[in-house]
Design a protein around this motif. Structure first.
Motif, PDB file in Angstrom:
ATOM      1  N   GLY A   1      -8.611   7.746  -4.216  1.00 30.58           N
ATOM      2  CA  GLY A   1     -10.039   8.033  -4.658  1.00 30.58           C
ATOM      3  C   GLY A   1     -10.808   6.632  -4.241  1.00 30.58           C
ATOM      4  O   GLY A   1     -11.686   6.291  -4.342  1.00 30.58           O
ATOM      5  N   LYS A   2     -10.006   5.500  -3.588  1.00 29.14           N
ATOM      6  CA  LYS A   2     -10.306   4.129  -3.251  1.00 29.14           C
ATOM      7  C   LYS A   2     -10.832   4.326  -1.927  1.00 29.14           C
ATOM      8  O   LYS A   2     -10.320   5.142  -0.867  1.00 29.14           O
ATOM      9  CB  LYS A   2      -9.098   3.084  -3.261  1.00 29.14           C
ATOM     10  CG  LYS A   2      -8.748   2.640  -4.685  1.00 29.14           C
ATOM     11  CD  LYS A   2      -7.580   1.509  -4.772  1.00 29.14           C
ATOM     12  CE  LYS A   2      -7.183   1.386  -6.054  1.00 29.14           C
ATOM     13  NZ  LYS A   2      -6.095   0.354  -6.033  1.00 29.14           N
ATOM     14  N   VAL A   3     -11.982   3.689  -1.687  1.00 27.03           N
ATOM     15  CA  VAL A   3     -12.612   3.818  -0.187  1.00 27.03           C
ATOM     16  C   VAL A   3     -12.499   2.239   0.495  1.00 27.03           C
ATOM     17  O   VAL A   3     -13.086   1.373   0.094  1.00 27.03           O
ATOM     18  CB  VAL A   3     -14.216   4.151  -0.493  1.00 27.03           C
ATOM     19  CG1 VAL A   3     -14.730   4.227   1.045  1.00 27.03           C
ATOM     20  CG2 VAL A   3     -14.276   5.338  -0.980  1.00 27.03           C
ATOM     21  N   ASN A   4     -11.671   2.270   1.465  1.00 32.87           N
ATOM     22  CA  ASN A   4     -11.467   1.177   2.180  1.00 32.87           C
ATOM     23  C   ASN A   4     -11.285  -0.237   1.300  1.00 32.87           C
ATOM     24  O   ASN A   4     -12.034  -1.176   1.290  1.00 32.87           O
ATOM     25  CB  ASN A   4     -12.723   0.866   3.235  1.00 32.87           C
ATOM     26  CG  ASN A   4     -12.590  -0.077   4.302  1.00 32.87           C
ATOM     27  OD1 ASN A   4     -11.237  -0.344   4.615  1.00 32.87           O
ATOM     28  ND2 ASN A   4     -13.496  -0.597   4.931  1.00 32.87           N
ATOM     29  N   PRO A   5     -10.139  -0.257   0.693  1.00 28.43           N
ATOM     30  CA  PRO A   5     -10.074  -1.254  -0.113  1.00 28.43           C
ATOM     31  C   PRO A   5      -9.819  -2.788   0.509  1.00 28.43           C
ATOM     32  O   PRO A   5      -9.350  -2.740   1.601  1.00 28.43           O
ATOM     33  CB  PRO A   5      -8.665  -1.150  -1.058  1.00 28.43           C
ATOM     34  CG  PRO A   5      -8.101  -0.188  -0.335  1.00 28.43           C
ATOM     35  CD  PRO A   5      -9.119   0.604   0.616  1.00 28.43           C
TER      36      PRO A   5
ATOM     37  N   ASN B   1      -9.180  -0.426   6.495  1.00 26.22           N
ATOM     38  CA  ASN B   1      -9.798   0.098   7.783  1.00 26.22           C
ATOM     39  C   ASN B   1      -9.655  -1.016   9.111  1.00 26.22           C
ATOM     40  O   ASN B   1      -9.779  -0.614  10.304  1.00 26.22           O
ATOM     41  CB  ASN B   1     -11.398   0.617   7.696  1.00 26.22           C
ATOM     42  CG  ASN B   1     -11.291   1.806   6.898  1.00 26.22           C
ATOM     43  OD1 ASN B   1     -10.193   2.449   6.540  1.00 26.22           O
ATOM     44  ND2 ASN B   1     -12.598   2.004   6.666  1.00 26.22           N
ATOM     45  N   ASP B   2      -9.725  -2.237   8.594  1.00 26.40           N
ATOM     46  CA  ASP B   2      -9.412  -3.195   9.817  1.00 26.40           C
ATOM     47  C   ASP B   2      -8.018  -3.332  10.315  1.00 26.40           C
ATOM     48  O   ASP B   2      -7.807  -3.908  11.279  1.00 26.40           O
ATOM     49  CB  ASP B   2      -9.957  -4.804   9.318  1.00 26.40           C
ATOM     50  CG  ASP B   2     -11.454  -4.625   8.748  1.00 26.40           C
ATOM     51  OD1 ASP B   2     -12.026  -3.896   9.400  1.00 26.40           O
ATOM     52  OD2 ASP B   2     -11.510  -5.222   7.765  1.00 26.40           O
ATOM     53  N   VAL B   3      -7.144  -2.520   9.533  1.00 27.59           N
ATOM     54  CA  VAL B   3      -5.772  -2.748   9.854  1.00 27.59           C
ATOM     55  C   VAL B   3      -5.215  -1.510  10.592  1.00 27.59           C
ATOM     56  O   VAL B   3      -5.520  -0.384  10.279  1.00 27.59           O
ATOM     57  CB  VAL B   3      -4.809  -3.045   8.707  1.00 27.59           C
ATOM     58  CG1 VAL B   3      -3.362  -3.121   8.990  1.00 27.59           C
ATOM     59  CG2 VAL B   3      -5.346  -4.194   8.132  1.00 27.59           C
TER      60      VAL B   3
ATOM     61  N   ILE C   1       0.993  -1.116  -0.130  1.00 29.66           N
ATOM     62  CA  ILE C   1       0.022   0.057  -0.029  1.00 29.66           C
ATOM     63  C   ILE C   1       0.987   1.120  -0.033  1.00 29.66           C
ATOM     64  O   ILE C   1       2.050   1.380   0.410  1.00 29.66           O
ATOM     65  CB  ILE C   1      -0.920  -0.030   1.288  1.00 29.66           C
ATOM     66  CG1 ILE C   1      -0.137  -0.064   2.621  1.00 29.66           C
ATOM     67  CG2 ILE C   1      -1.933  -1.042   1.283  1.00 29.66           C
ATOM     68  CD1 ILE C   1      -1.065   0.198   3.896  1.00 29.66           C
ATOM     69  N   GLU C   2       0.357   2.461  -0.446  1.00 30.22           N
ATOM     70  CA  GLU C   2       1.224   3.752  -0.440  1.00 30.22           C
ATOM     71  C   GLU C   2       0.628   4.107   0.670  1.00 30.22           C
ATOM     72  O   GLU C   2      -0.390   4.279   1.282  1.00 30.22           O
ATOM     73  CB  GLU C   2       0.453   4.530  -1.830  1.00 30.22           C
ATOM     74  CG  GLU C   2       1.498   5.620  -1.681  1.00 30.22           C
ATOM     75  CD  GLU C   2       1.086   6.608  -3.137  1.00 30.22           C
ATOM     76  OE1 GLU C   2       1.831   7.793  -3.081  1.00 30.22           O
ATOM     77  OE2 GLU C   2       0.189   6.177  -4.067  1.00 30.22           O
TER      78      GLU C   2
END
Length: 211
Positions: A174-178, A160-162, A131-132
């Protein structure tokens, strides 16, 4: 991690080719307060082995050049199409007080002990392996650890779980909680029923006999 670089005075295709033939790799260092790029060269074998280490890709490095040490990040490298040869390498200077953006690897653990695997023989799909992130150089983690020991059948682990390390933020663009990981139930193949197939075969055979 520390590496040694040397100042490079000549540039161009011919000069770079001669450099590679002598066991060196041309490179460049850009960024910093003055923004002036610095041409460098590195020992190819030392660079080749360094590139095999994850820490070389995802941490702030110490570059020794002309007796002084500069903090840099590996930004890019070019490999030969078919030879085991690094043709060029790019680094970026790092300022201790400036937020940097870079990609960090994700290390998954515990999936073999999860209910999804042990109880339900699920297939664990790693959707993202890096991840960036955005953070100050001192807060840059070598990797992001994700524990999958509680993963259940049909469940997914989202970003969001991490819990990210202190001072580190994910850059979503632009991605929401991948989704990072998903547990897919195994595909069960159902064998055809011989009793059901037999009448169909008989009917087909009788149909061929009619005129």
């Amino acid at each position: 991690m520390k590496f040694v670089a040397f100042e490079r005075t000549k540039q161009g295709t011919g000069a770079s080719r001669r450099l590679r033939n002598s066991g060196k790799t041309p490179g460049i260092v850009y960024g910093g307060t003055d923004g002036k790029p610095q041409l460098i060269e590195l020992d190819h074998n030392a660079l080749w082995h360094a590139l095999k280490k994850e820490v070389f890709h995802s941490s702030v490095l110490e570059m020794e050049l002309n007796g002084s040490v500069t903090k840099v990040l590996l930004r890019d490298f070019v490999m030969h199409p078919y030879k085991q040869q690094v043709q060029h390498v790019d680094f970026q200077r790092v300022d201790a007080n400036t937020v940097l953006h870079t990609k960090v690897a994700i290390h998954y653990s515990g999936e073999e002990n999860s209910p999804a695997v042990k109880a339900d023989a699920c297939l664990i799909n790693h959707v993202l392996n890096e991840i960036e992130v955005a953070c100050l150089p001192r807060d840059l983690p070598e990797f992001i650890a994700v524990d999958l020991s509680e993963l259940k059948k049909g469940a997914s682990v989202h970003l969001n779980d991490v819990k990210l390390p202190k001072g580190v933020k994910a850059v979503l663009r632009g991605k929401v909680n991948p989704v990072l990981v998903s547990a897919t139930p195994p595909v069960v193949e159902v064998a055809p029923d011989p009793a059901a197939a037999a009448p169909a075969a008989d009917a087909k055979g009788k149909g061929k006999g009619k005129k």
